[in-house]
Design an enzyme around this catalytic site. Structure first.
Site, PDB file in Angstrom:
ATOM      1  N   ASN A 193       0.890  -1.178  -0.076  1.00 38.94           N
ATOM      2  CA  ASN A 193       0.036  -0.098   0.110  1.00 38.94           C
ATOM      3  C   ASN A 193       0.822   1.489   0.085  1.00 38.94           C
ATOM      4  O   ASN A 193       1.779   1.575   1.236  1.00 38.94           O
ATOM      5  CB  ASN A 193      -0.962  -0.017   1.193  1.00 38.94           C
ATOM      6  CG  ASN A 193      -1.766   1.370   1.368  1.00 38.94           C
ATOM      7  OD1 ASN A 193      -1.644   2.216   0.542  1.00 38.94           O
ATOM      8  ND2 ASN A 193      -2.442   1.404   2.415  1.00 38.94           N
ATOM      9  N   HIS A 200      -9.647   1.445   4.825  1.00 35.32           N
ATOM     10  CA  HIS A 200      -8.209   1.693   5.409  1.00 35.32           C
ATOM     11  C   HIS A 200      -8.736   2.597   6.586  1.00 35.32           C
ATOM     12  O   HIS A 200      -9.494   3.387   6.719  1.00 35.32           O
ATOM     13  CB  HIS A 200      -7.188   2.189   4.414  1.00 35.32           C
ATOM     14  CG  HIS A 200      -6.012   1.907   5.149  1.00 35.32           C
ATOM     15  ND1 HIS A 200      -5.263   2.946   6.157  1.00 35.32           N
ATOM     16  CD2 HIS A 200      -4.727   1.065   4.922  1.00 35.32           C
ATOM     17  CE1 HIS A 200      -4.323   2.712   6.432  1.00 35.32           C
ATOM     18  NE2 HIS A 200      -3.815   1.633   5.696  1.00 35.32           N
ATOM     19  N   GLU A 260      -6.920   4.743   7.780  1.00 36.92           N
ATOM     20  CA  GLU A 260      -6.921   6.172   7.513  1.00 36.92           C
ATOM     21  C   GLU A 260      -8.066   6.880   6.739  1.00 36.92           C
ATOM     22  O   GLU A 260      -8.273   8.264   6.941  1.00 36.92           O
ATOM     23  CB  GLU A 260      -5.726   6.375   6.501  1.00 36.92           C
ATOM     24  CG  GLU A 260      -4.404   6.054   7.433  1.00 36.92           C
ATOM     25  CD  GLU A 260      -3.225   5.623   6.507  1.00 36.92           C
ATOM     26  OE1 GLU A 260      -3.037   5.664   5.395  1.00 36.92           O
ATOM     27  OE2 GLU A 260      -2.150   5.025   7.394  1.00 36.92           O
ATOM     28  N   GLU A 277      -5.526  -4.862  10.403  1.00 43.46           N
ATOM     29  CA  GLU A 277      -4.544  -3.564  10.593  1.00 43.46           C
ATOM     30  C   GLU A 277      -4.730  -3.008  11.908  1.00 43.46           C
ATOM     31  O   GLU A 277      -5.799  -2.114  12.081  1.00 43.46           O
ATOM     32  CB  GLU A 277      -4.688  -2.852   9.688  1.00 43.46           C
ATOM     33  CG  GLU A 277      -4.238  -3.191   8.254  1.00 43.46           C
ATOM     34  CD  GLU A 277      -3.731  -2.115   7.035  1.00 43.46           C
ATOM     35  OE1 GLU A 277      -2.569  -2.594   6.586  1.00 43.46           O
ATOM     36  OE2 GLU A 277      -4.188  -1.246   7.213  1.00 43.46           O
ATOM     37  N   GLY A 285       2.467   2.232  10.744  1.00 33.79           N
ATOM     38  CA  GLY A 285       3.347   3.253  10.739  1.00 33.79           C
ATOM     39  C   GLY A 285       4.187   3.895  11.990  1.00 33.79           C
ATOM     40  O   GLY A 285       4.568   4.507  11.923  1.00 33.79           O
ATOM     41  N   SER A 287       3.208  -2.054  10.385  1.00 29.26           N
ATOM     42  CA  SER A 287       4.793  -2.277  10.553  1.00 29.26           C
ATOM     43  C   SER A 287       5.146  -3.429  10.392  1.00 29.26           C
ATOM     44  O   SER A 287       6.152  -4.193  10.849  1.00 29.26           O
ATOM     45  CB  SER A 287       5.036  -1.889  11.879  1.00 29.26           C
ATOM     46  OG  SER A 287       4.612  -0.451  12.107  1.00 29.26           O
ATOM     47  N   GLY A 292       4.807   1.323   4.652  1.00 30.87           N
ATOM     48  CA  GLY A 292       6.227   1.628   4.594  1.00 30.87           C
ATOM     49  C   GLY A 292       7.310   0.959   3.778  1.00 30.87           C
ATOM     50  O   GLY A 292       8.021   1.453   2.947  1.00 30.87           O
TER      51      GLY A 292
HETATM   52  P1  13P Z   1       2.823   0.434   7.733  1.00 33.41           P
HETATM   53  O1  13P Z   1       3.439  -0.759   7.273  1.00 33.41           O
HETATM   54  O2  13P Z   1       3.693   1.489   7.017  1.00 33.41           O
HETATM   55  O3  13P Z   1       2.739   0.395   9.035  1.00 33.41           O
HETATM   56  O4  13P Z   1       1.393   0.694   7.223  1.00 33.41           O
HETATM   57  C1  13P Z   1       0.633  -0.215   7.182  1.00 33.41           C
HETATM   58  C2  13P Z   1      -0.749  -0.106   6.338  1.00 33.41           C
HETATM   59  O5  13P Z   1      -1.525   0.887   6.828  1.00 33.41           O
HETATM   60  C3  13P Z   1      -0.770  -0.935   5.111  1.00 33.41           C
HETATM   61  O6  13P Z   1      -2.205  -0.458   4.490  1.00 33.41           O
END
Ligand code: 13P
Length: 248
Positions: free
Chosen positions: A9, A95, A97, A166, A172, A210, A232
């Site tokens: 992602n 998601h 976010e 998640e 993150g 993560s 990331g």
């Molecule tokens: P990270 O791997 O950066 O923690 O993000 C996870 C994520 O939100 C994937 O959709």
């Protein structure tokens, strides 16, 4: 067992130049026939670029969101049919976010999953609790409520979705759920899917939050962790490829 799925992602990162370098490096490092399914979910403006570079390769692609509406006067929205036009196999829906910053409700997420399925695109449905919810002992209730909305809306087509667990506190932050913590929630989701469809083994439940080259193997070794949704670490070809290799 279904094949594992490792999906990147990219979130709101990239440029034409950066994407090309990243994709060329990933494609160069991918085995001709990877033992896992591999995909990248990219910002919508880059779908044409990714399609041109990845068509005919082992790397599938997808989007990060889709409209809950079919077409029409919805300025700024991107429909499932449009994603289909650009060869998307997957689209992330719900998601955290988007739930957090765009007020997406369980019902809106379910409608998006439904639109994706109707267009022949696999929705990657994200669920996960916040740190406060975990501390209050609500993890199970929260993820079950989020998944239940999708099951209620898509009915027997639930066997066609991918679920991504998640935990919001792990996204993150570098604070990964332990394999045991993740497995415990995946087992809950697996049981919920089993009650909803006789084909639940087809549904892959990814872990996200993560996940990186160092911790992927231990997470992916858990019985109900069928892949990863990588933020990331999907922006670095070497790290992403090492996670793909861990999914063998
Ligand atoms: P990270 O791997 O950066 O923690 O993000 C996870 C994520 O939100 C994937 O959709």
């Amino acid at each position: 067992m279904t094949r594992k799925l490792i999906a990147g992602n990219w979130k709101m990162n990239g440029s034409l130049a950066d994407n090309e370098a990243l994709l060329r490096a990933v494609l160069a490092g991918l085995p001709a026939t990877p033992t896992a399914d591999v995909a990248v979910c990219v910002p919508a403006p880059y779908l044409a670029q990714v399609q041109a570079l990845c068509q005919g390769t082992a790397l599938a692609w997808g989007a990060q969101d889709v409209s809950a509406h079919e077409r029409g006067a919805y300025t700024g929205e991107v429909s499932a049919a449009m994603l289909r036009d650009f060869g998307c196999r997957y689209v992330i829906v719900g998601h955290s976010e988007r739930r957090q910053y765009h007020g997406e409700t369980d019902e809106a997420v379910a409608a998006k999953a439904q639109r994706a399925l109707a267009a022949g695109i696999t929705p990657i449905v994200c669920v996960g609790e916040t740190e406060a919810q975990r501390n209050a002992g609500q993890t199970e209730a929260v993820v079950k409520r989020q998944l239940a909305a999708v099951i209620h809306t898509v009915g027997h087509c639930v066997s066609e979705i991918v679920v991504a667990y998640e935990p919001v506190w792990a996204i993150g932050t570098g604070r990964t759920a332990t394999p045991e913590q993740a497995q415990a929630v995946h087992a809950v989701l697996r049981a919920q899917l089993r009650a909803a469809t006789p084909s639940e083994r087809r549904v892959r439940i990814l872990y996200g939050g993560s996940m990186n080259a160092a911790n992927a193997a231990a997470l992916l070794a858990q019985p109900d962790i069928d892949g990863g949704l990588i933020g990331g670490a999907s922006l670095k070809a070497e790290d992403f490829l090492r996670i793909v290799a861990a999914a063998a």
